[in-house]
Scaffold this active site. Sequence first.
Site, PDB file in Angstrom:
ATOM      1  N   LYS A  45       0.762  -1.224  -0.238  1.00  0.00           N
ATOM      2  CA  LYS A  45       0.047   0.027   0.057  1.00  0.00           C
ATOM      3  C   LYS A  45       0.902   1.213   0.001  1.00  0.00           C
ATOM      4  CE  LYS A  45      -3.711  -0.535   2.911  1.00  0.00           C
ATOM      5  NZ  LYS A  45      -4.331  -1.040   4.111  1.00  0.00           N
ATOM      6  N   LYS A  47       2.488   2.572   2.097  1.00  0.00           N
ATOM      7  CA  LYS A  47       1.970   3.494   3.417  1.00  0.00           C
ATOM      8  C   LYS A  47       3.022   3.102   4.596  1.00  0.00           C
ATOM      9  CE  LYS A  47      -3.104   3.822   3.417  1.00  0.00           C
ATOM     10  NZ  LYS A  47      -4.539   3.730   4.103  1.00  0.00           N
TER      11      LYS A  47
HETATM   12  N1  C2G Z   1     -12.415   5.865   6.516  1.00  0.00           N
HETATM   13  C1  C2G Z   1     -13.736   6.764   6.501  1.00  0.00           C
HETATM   14  N2  C2G Z   1     -13.707   7.906   6.553  1.00  0.00           N
HETATM   15  C2  C2G Z   1     -12.498   8.758   6.558  1.00  0.00           C
HETATM   16  C3  C2G Z   1     -11.267   7.928   6.511  1.00  0.00           C
HETATM   17  C4  C2G Z   1     -11.260   6.605   6.633  1.00  0.00           C
HETATM   18  O1  C2G Z   1     -14.829   6.239   6.296  1.00  0.00           O
HETATM   19  N3  C2G Z   1     -12.339   9.850   6.786  1.00  0.00           N
HETATM   20  C5  C2G Z   1     -12.675   4.348   6.298  1.00  0.00           C
HETATM   21  C6  C2G Z   1     -11.912   3.913   4.963  1.00  0.00           C
HETATM   22  O2  C2G Z   1     -12.761   4.079   4.063  1.00  0.00           O
HETATM   23  C7  C2G Z   1     -11.838   2.463   5.369  1.00  0.00           C
HETATM   24  C8  C2G Z   1     -11.430   2.704   6.994  1.00  0.00           C
HETATM   25  O3  C2G Z   1     -12.054   4.152   7.393  1.00  0.00           O
HETATM   26  O4  C2G Z   1     -13.048   1.675   5.267  1.00  0.00           O
HETATM   27  C9  C2G Z   1     -10.041   2.420   7.225  1.00  0.00           C
HETATM   28  O5  C2G Z   1      -9.250   3.526   6.521  1.00  0.00           O
HETATM   29  P1  C2G Z   1      -7.703   3.334   6.107  1.00  0.00           P
HETATM   30  O6  C2G Z   1      -7.129   2.842   7.365  1.00  0.00           O
HETATM   31  O7  C2G Z   1      -7.463   4.333   5.274  1.00  0.00           O
HETATM   32  O8  C2G Z   1      -7.782   1.725   5.456  1.00  0.00           O
HETATM   33  P2  C2G Z   1      -7.312   1.706   3.700  1.00  0.00           P
HETATM   34  O9  C2G Z   1      -6.119   2.155   3.726  1.00  0.00           O
HETATM   35  O10 C2G Z   1      -8.278   2.160   2.922  1.00  0.00           O
HETATM   36  O11 C2G Z   1      -7.150   0.044   3.912  1.00  0.00           O
HETATM   37  O12 C2G Z   1      -7.697  -4.239   1.887  1.00  0.00           O
HETATM   38  C10 C2G Z   1      -8.546  -3.238   2.630  1.00  0.00           C
HETATM   39  C11 C2G Z   1      -7.437  -1.826   2.943  1.00  0.00           C
HETATM   40  O13 C2G Z   1      -6.725  -2.513   3.990  1.00  0.00           O
HETATM   41  C12 C2G Z   1      -8.150  -0.899   3.280  1.00  0.00           C
END
Ligand code: C2G
Length: 130
Positions: A45, A47
């Site tokens: 990712k 990240k």
């Molecule tokens: N999220 C949200 N609102 C935000 C930020 C994040 O609803 N302002 C939600 C994202 O859509 C996700 C969850 O919080 O469903 C976790 O966000 P992240 O940690 O950014 O996850 P991500 O990197 O999208 O990883 O296999 C799937 C991945 O692991 C998802």
Amino acid sequence: MKRVITYGTFDLLHYGHINLLRRAKALGDYLVVVLSTDEFNWNQKQKKCYFSYEERKVLLEAIRYVDLVIPEENWEQKRSDIHEYHIDTFVMGDDWVGKFDYLEEEGCNVVYLPRTPEISTTQIKNDLNQ
Ligand code: C2G
């Protein structure tokens, strides 16, 4: 017992994450959060997390909506996770809309919830760097 699953990095935990977890739990009785490992985040990712997997796990386990936290090590594990944890509903924020519809083939509902606007880990980092 309705079982729900969701996936994420959850670095610099913020109210957008909490909004997602609260709504995910409201779709069932038991919420499994599959937390991206440091290796998965870095290799797949691109990240770089501020908090380590163990630190992010402790934070998530302290949230009333979360019943179990397990590691996310690859993109492919979702199908087996759904069977291993007897999942009824898969939930993600709608930035992922459509990406995981194939999981319905495994017999579970797939739900995309609206993201919380104006907040993100990237935004937090940018603001702090001002
Ligand atoms: N999220 C949200 N609102 C935000 C930020 C994040 O609803 N302002 C939600 C994202 O859509 C996700 C969850 O919080 O469903 C976790 O966000 P992240 O940690 O950014 O996850 P991500 O990197 O999208 O990883 O296999 C799937 C991945 O692991 C998802």
